[in-house]
Enzyme design. Structure first.
Site, PDB file in Angstrom:
ATOM      1  N   ASP A  14       3.098  -3.254   7.728  1.00 24.10           N
ATOM      2  CA  ASP A  14       2.253  -3.452   6.699  1.00 24.10           C
ATOM      3  C   ASP A  14       0.959  -4.490   7.111  1.00 24.10           C
ATOM      4  O   ASP A  14       0.999  -4.867   7.971  1.00 24.10           O
ATOM      5  CB  ASP A  14       2.780  -4.419   5.453  1.00 24.10           C
ATOM      6  N   MET A  15      -0.410  -4.332   6.345  1.00 21.64           N
ATOM      7  CA  MET A  15      -1.373  -5.171   6.554  1.00 21.64           C
ATOM      8  C   MET A  15      -1.434  -6.260   5.734  1.00 21.64           C
ATOM      9  O   MET A  15      -1.450  -6.163   4.519  1.00 21.64           O
ATOM     10  CB  MET A  15      -2.544  -4.213   6.659  1.00 21.64           C
ATOM     11  N   ARG A  24      -1.438   4.592   6.807  1.00 22.77           N
ATOM     12  CA  ARG A  24      -1.455   4.473   5.351  1.00 22.77           C
ATOM     13  C   ARG A  24      -2.806   3.613   4.951  1.00 22.77           C
ATOM     14  O   ARG A  24      -2.573   2.616   5.099  1.00 22.77           O
ATOM     15  CB  ARG A  24      -0.263   3.571   4.873  1.00 22.77           C
ATOM     16  N   THR A  68      -2.306   4.885  -2.646  1.00 22.12           N
ATOM     17  CA  THR A  68      -3.030   4.233  -3.826  1.00 22.12           C
ATOM     18  C   THR A  68      -2.598   4.990  -5.342  1.00 22.12           C
ATOM     19  O   THR A  68      -1.821   6.271  -5.326  1.00 22.12           O
ATOM     20  CB  THR A  68      -4.610   4.841  -3.817  1.00 22.12           C
ATOM     21  N   GLY A  87      -6.539  -2.475  -0.328  1.00 24.64           N
ATOM     22  CA  GLY A  87      -6.444  -3.986  -0.082  1.00 24.64           C
ATOM     23  C   GLY A  87      -6.058  -4.889  -1.075  1.00 24.64           C
ATOM     24  O   GLY A  87      -6.574  -4.703  -2.415  1.00 24.64           O
ATOM     25  N   ALA A  88      -4.670  -5.967  -0.726  1.00 21.28           N
ATOM     26  CA  ALA A  88      -4.568  -6.516  -1.858  1.00 21.28           C
ATOM     27  C   ALA A  88      -4.680  -8.081  -1.928  1.00 21.28           C
ATOM     28  O   ALA A  88      -4.103  -8.808  -2.751  1.00 21.28           O
ATOM     29  CB  ALA A  88      -3.022  -6.553  -1.995  1.00 21.28           C
ATOM     30  N   ARG A 148       0.442 -10.407  -6.684  1.00 24.84           N
ATOM     31  CA  ARG A 148      -0.614  -9.395  -6.354  1.00 24.84           C
ATOM     32  C   ARG A 148      -0.584  -8.196  -7.265  1.00 24.84           C
ATOM     33  O   ARG A 148      -1.511  -7.736  -7.394  1.00 24.84           O
ATOM     34  CB  ARG A 148      -0.441  -9.023  -4.734  1.00 24.84           C
TER      35      ARG A 148
HETATM   36  C1  LIG Z   1       2.540   2.412  -0.819  1.00 25.61           C
HETATM   37  C2  LIG Z   1       1.651   1.331  -0.759  1.00 25.61           C
HETATM   38  C3  LIG Z   1       1.537   0.471   0.376  1.00 25.61           C
HETATM   39  C4  LIG Z   1       0.711  -0.777   0.180  1.00 25.61           C
HETATM   40  N1  LIG Z   1       0.546  -1.467   1.444  1.00 25.61           N
HETATM   41  C5  LIG Z   1      -0.266  -2.579   1.398  1.00 25.61           C
HETATM   42  C6  LIG Z   1      -0.533  -2.960   2.670  1.00 25.61           C
HETATM   43  O1  LIG Z   1       0.093  -3.263   3.641  1.00 25.61           O
HETATM   44  N2  LIG Z   1      -1.300  -4.154   2.584  1.00 25.61           N
HETATM   45  C7  LIG Z   1      -2.327  -4.284   1.586  1.00 25.61           C
HETATM   46  O2  LIG Z   1      -3.243  -5.124   1.607  1.00 25.61           O
HETATM   47  N3  LIG Z   1      -1.969  -3.629   0.228  1.00 25.61           N
HETATM   48  C8  LIG Z   1      -1.260  -2.791   0.144  1.00 25.61           C
HETATM   49  N4  LIG Z   1      -0.807  -1.928  -0.817  1.00 25.61           N
HETATM   50  C9  LIG Z   1      -1.679  -2.602  -2.058  1.00 25.61           C
HETATM   51  C10 LIG Z   1      -2.812  -2.071  -2.273  1.00 25.61           C
HETATM   52  O3  LIG Z   1      -3.857  -2.579  -1.420  1.00 25.61           O
HETATM   53  C11 LIG Z   1      -3.656  -2.082  -3.584  1.00 25.61           C
HETATM   54  O4  LIG Z   1      -3.861  -3.450  -3.992  1.00 25.61           O
HETATM   55  C12 LIG Z   1      -2.974  -1.587  -4.804  1.00 25.61           C
HETATM   56  O5  LIG Z   1      -2.413   0.022  -4.423  1.00 25.61           O
HETATM   57  C13 LIG Z   1      -3.773  -1.365  -6.169  1.00 25.61           C
HETATM   58  O6  LIG Z   1      -4.880  -0.574  -5.711  1.00 25.61           O
HETATM   59  P1  LIG Z   1      -4.942   1.348  -6.117  1.00 25.61           P
HETATM   60  O7  LIG Z   1      -5.167   1.767  -4.869  1.00 25.61           O
HETATM   61  O8  LIG Z   1      -3.420   1.343  -6.863  1.00 25.61           O
HETATM   62  O9  LIG Z   1      -6.157   1.360  -6.909  1.00 25.61           O
HETATM   63  P2  LIG Z   1      -6.733   0.688  -8.303  1.00 25.61           P
HETATM   64  O10 LIG Z   1      -8.228   1.347  -8.393  1.00 25.61           O
HETATM   65  O11 LIG Z   1      -6.591  -0.769  -8.407  1.00 25.61           O
HETATM   66  O12 LIG Z   1      -5.946   1.224  -9.394  1.00 25.61           O
HETATM   67  C14 LIG Z   1      -5.924   2.882  -9.873  1.00 25.61           C
HETATM   68  C15 LIG Z   1      -5.245   2.685 -10.997  1.00 25.61           C
HETATM   69  O13 LIG Z   1      -3.606   2.489 -10.742  1.00 25.61           O
HETATM   70  C16 LIG Z   1      -3.190   1.445 -11.683  1.00 25.61           C
HETATM   71  N5  LIG Z   1      -2.459   0.325 -11.110  1.00 25.61           N
HETATM   72  C17 LIG Z   1      -2.830  -0.271  -9.737  1.00 25.61           C
HETATM   73  N6  LIG Z   1      -2.090  -1.192  -9.596  1.00 25.61           N
HETATM   74  C18 LIG Z   1      -1.207  -1.608 -10.351  1.00 25.61           C
HETATM   75  C19 LIG Z   1      -0.179  -2.280 -10.930  1.00 25.61           C
HETATM   76  N7  LIG Z   1       0.185  -3.144 -10.133  1.00 25.61           N
HETATM   77  N8  LIG Z   1       0.401  -2.065 -12.133  1.00 25.61           N
HETATM   78  C20 LIG Z   1       0.189  -1.114 -12.855  1.00 25.61           C
HETATM   79  N9  LIG Z   1      -0.827  -0.045 -12.613  1.00 25.61           N
HETATM   80  C21 LIG Z   1      -1.412  -0.501 -11.494  1.00 25.61           C
HETATM   81  C22 LIG Z   1      -4.296   0.855 -12.330  1.00 25.61           C
HETATM   82  O14 LIG Z   1      -4.183   0.733 -13.709  1.00 25.61           O
HETATM   83  C23 LIG Z   1      -5.382   2.113 -12.225  1.00 25.61           C
HETATM   84  O15 LIG Z   1      -5.379   2.870 -13.230  1.00 25.61           O
HETATM   85  C24 LIG Z   1      -0.128  -0.969  -0.871  1.00 25.61           C
HETATM   86  C25 LIG Z   1       0.217   0.066  -1.865  1.00 25.61           C
HETATM   87  C26 LIG Z   1       0.749   1.231  -1.782  1.00 25.61           C
HETATM   88  C27 LIG Z   1       0.758   2.096  -2.888  1.00 25.61           C
END
Ligand SMILES: Cc1cc2nc3c(=O)[nH]c(=O)nc-3n(C[C@H](O)[C@H](O)[C@H](O)COP(=O)(O)OP(=O)(O)OC[C@H]3O[C@@H](n4cnc5c(N)ncnc54)[C@H](O)[C@@H]3O)c2cc1C
Length: 308
Positions: A132-133, A182, A228, A186-187, A290
Site C-alpha cells: 500500500d502507499m 494499483r 477506484t 489517494g486517501a 478515511r
Molecule cells: C483497491 C483499493 C486499494 C486502495 N489502496 C490505497 C492505498 O494504498 N493508498 C491510498 O492512499 N489510498 C488507497 N485507496 C483509497 C483511494 O485512494 C481513495 O481514497 C478511494 O478509493 C476513494 O476514491 P475513489 O477512487 O473511489 O473516487 P471518488 O471520486 O472519491 O468516488 C467515486 C464514487 O465512489 C463512491 N465512494 C468512494 N468512496 C466511498 C466510500 N468510502 N463509501 C461509499 N462510497 C464511496 C463515491 O460516492 C463516488 O460516487 C484504495 C482504494 C481501493 C479501491
C-alpha cells in the site's frame, strides 16, 4: 461543510479516539458495511463468497504506524499464517500490507526483511503481495522498497496515488522494473504543495495516468490495476483500453468490500478482471475515518446503528 473530508482526516490522527471509539458498539456495527468482521476467518469466508461470483480478494489486516518491533513481527507472522490458509483452501486471495505495519518507522532494515519474507511466501503459495502507499512522507522509501522486492519477486505490486504532483514521474521511473501498479486517487490529508487540492484535478490526473499505464501495458511493460469506485472513470478507462487493443487481464479493476458492489459484479459479468479488497482486524479507526472522508454521507451508517 462542517463534516467534510478534512474533518474526518483530522479525526483520523487522534490517538485518543483511536483507543476509545473502537470499543463503541454502535460504531463497530457501522463498520460492518465496509468489513465482513474483525477476525481473519470473517475475511476468508468473504473471500469464498466473492470467489463464487468470480471475484478475487485482497486481504488487508488493519493497523498502521506501529511503534514497536514485536508488533511488526506479529503482523509478519500473521500474514505468513494467512498465506498458508490461502494455499490450504485454494482461495483466490492476495495480501496487501502497509510498510509502517511492518515497522518502517522503527527500523527500515527490519521492514525490508519482512517484506522480502512475505513476497517469498506469496510466491511459494501461488499468491501475490501488494504494498500500500501511505502519506507523502513515505513515498520515496516505499518506492525504493518496492523496486528491491520486485527485482527478486515478480508477483508483487505497488499502490500509487494520482493526487500527488510527483506521480507521473514516479510511474515513468517505475517502468524500468516492469511494475504492477494499483492506481488510486489517494486517501490522506496532503498539503497543497504536494497534492492537488481540487478533486477535479485528481480525477483528470487519474485518467491521464491510466492512459500512460495502458500504453505501457500494450508494450508489455506494466500491469495496470485501477483501484477506484469512480464507475464513470472506469468506463472511460475500459473504452480507452479497447481502443488501444489492451484486453481484460492485461489490466484489472479493484474496489473495496461493501462499496459499489453491484457495479463490481456488473464489471465482472462484462468480462473484466475484478478484485475486492477486504479489510479486517480491530485497529480500524484510522481506516474507517478515511472511508467517512471519502463519502461524508457514510456517517449516516453510524447514526443509524446508534439508533439501533
Ligand atoms: C483497491 C483499493 C486499494 C486502495 N489502496 C490505497 C492505498 O494504498 N493508498 C491510498 O492512499 N489510498 C488507497 N485507496 C483509497 C483511494 O485512494 C481513495 O481514497 C478511494 O478509493 C476513494 O476514491 P475513489 O477512487 O473511489 O473516487 P471518488 O471520486 O472519491 O468516488 C467515486 C464514487 O465512489 C463512491 N465512494 C468512494 N468512496 C466511498 C466510500 N468510502 N463509501 C461509499 N462510497 C464511496 C463515491 O460516492 C463516488 O460516487 C484504495 C482504494 C481501493 C479501491
Amino acid at each position: 461543510m462542517p463534516f467534510g473530508r478534512g474533518f474526518f482526516l483530522a479525526l483520523a490522527k487522534s490517538s485518543y479516539l483511536n483507543d476509545h471509539v473502537t470499543k463503541w458498539g454502535f460504531v463497530r456495527r457501522a463498520t460492518r458495511k465496509f468489513m465482513p468482521g474483525e477476525a481473519p476467518e470473517d475475511a476468508l469466508n468473504a473471500c469464498a463468497e466473492l470467489a463464487k461470483g468470480g471475484r478475487g480478494t485482497i486481504f488487508t489486516k488493519l493497523g498502521e504506524a506501529i511503534t514497536n518491533a514485536a508488533e511488526a513481527k506479529a503482523v509478519r507472522d500473521h500474514y505468513i499464517w494467512l498465506f498458508d490458509q490461502i494455499r490450504a483452501t485454494n482461495l483466490p486471495g492476495h495480501v496487501s500490507v502497509k510498510p509502517t505495519q511492518l515497522g518502517l518507522d522503527i527500523d527500515a532494515k527490519m521492514c525490508e526483511e519482512y517484506t522480502f519474507e512475505l513476497a517469498a511466501k506469496a510466491q511459494a503459495c501461488g499468491s501475490f503481495l501488494w504494498i500500500d502507499m501511505e502519506d507523502s512522507a513515505y513515498v520515496d522509501r516505499t518506492i525504493d522498497l518496492y523496486k528491491k522486492v520486485k527485482a527478486r519477486y515478480p508477483d508483487t505490486g505497488l499502490a500509487i496515488q494520482a493526487y500527488l504532483f510527483r506521480t507521473a514521474k514516479d510511474i515513468a521511473d517505475l517502468m524500468t522494473v516492469n511494475p504492477v501498479i494499483r492506481l488510486v486517487k489517494g486517501a490522506y490529508a496532503e498539503p497543497p504543495h504536494v497534492a492537488f487540492p481540487r478533486k477535479a484535478d485528481t480525477d483528470r490526473a487519474y485518467y491521464e495516468l491510466s492512459d500512460t499505464m495502458l500504453q505501457a501495458a500494450k508494450a508489455g511493460n506494466c500491469l495496470p490495476i485501477f483501484g477506484t469506485h469512480d464507475v464513470a472513470l472506469v468506463g472511460r478507462i475500459i473504452a480507452r483500453a479497447k481502443e488501444l487493443g489492451v484486453g481484460p487481464g492485461k489490466y484489472e479493476v479493484h474496489m473495496l468490500y461493501g462499496i459499489k458492489d453491484a457495479e463490481q459484479m456488473r464489471f465482472r459479468a462484462d468480462g473484466q478482471v475484478v478484485k475486492t479488497l477486504v479489510s479486517y482486524g480491530s485497529s480500524w479507526f484510522k481506516w474507517y475515518m478515511r472511508r467517512l472522508a471519502e463519502r461524508p454521507a457514510n456517517v449516516g451508517f453510524v447514526i443509524r446503528s446508534m439508533l439501533g
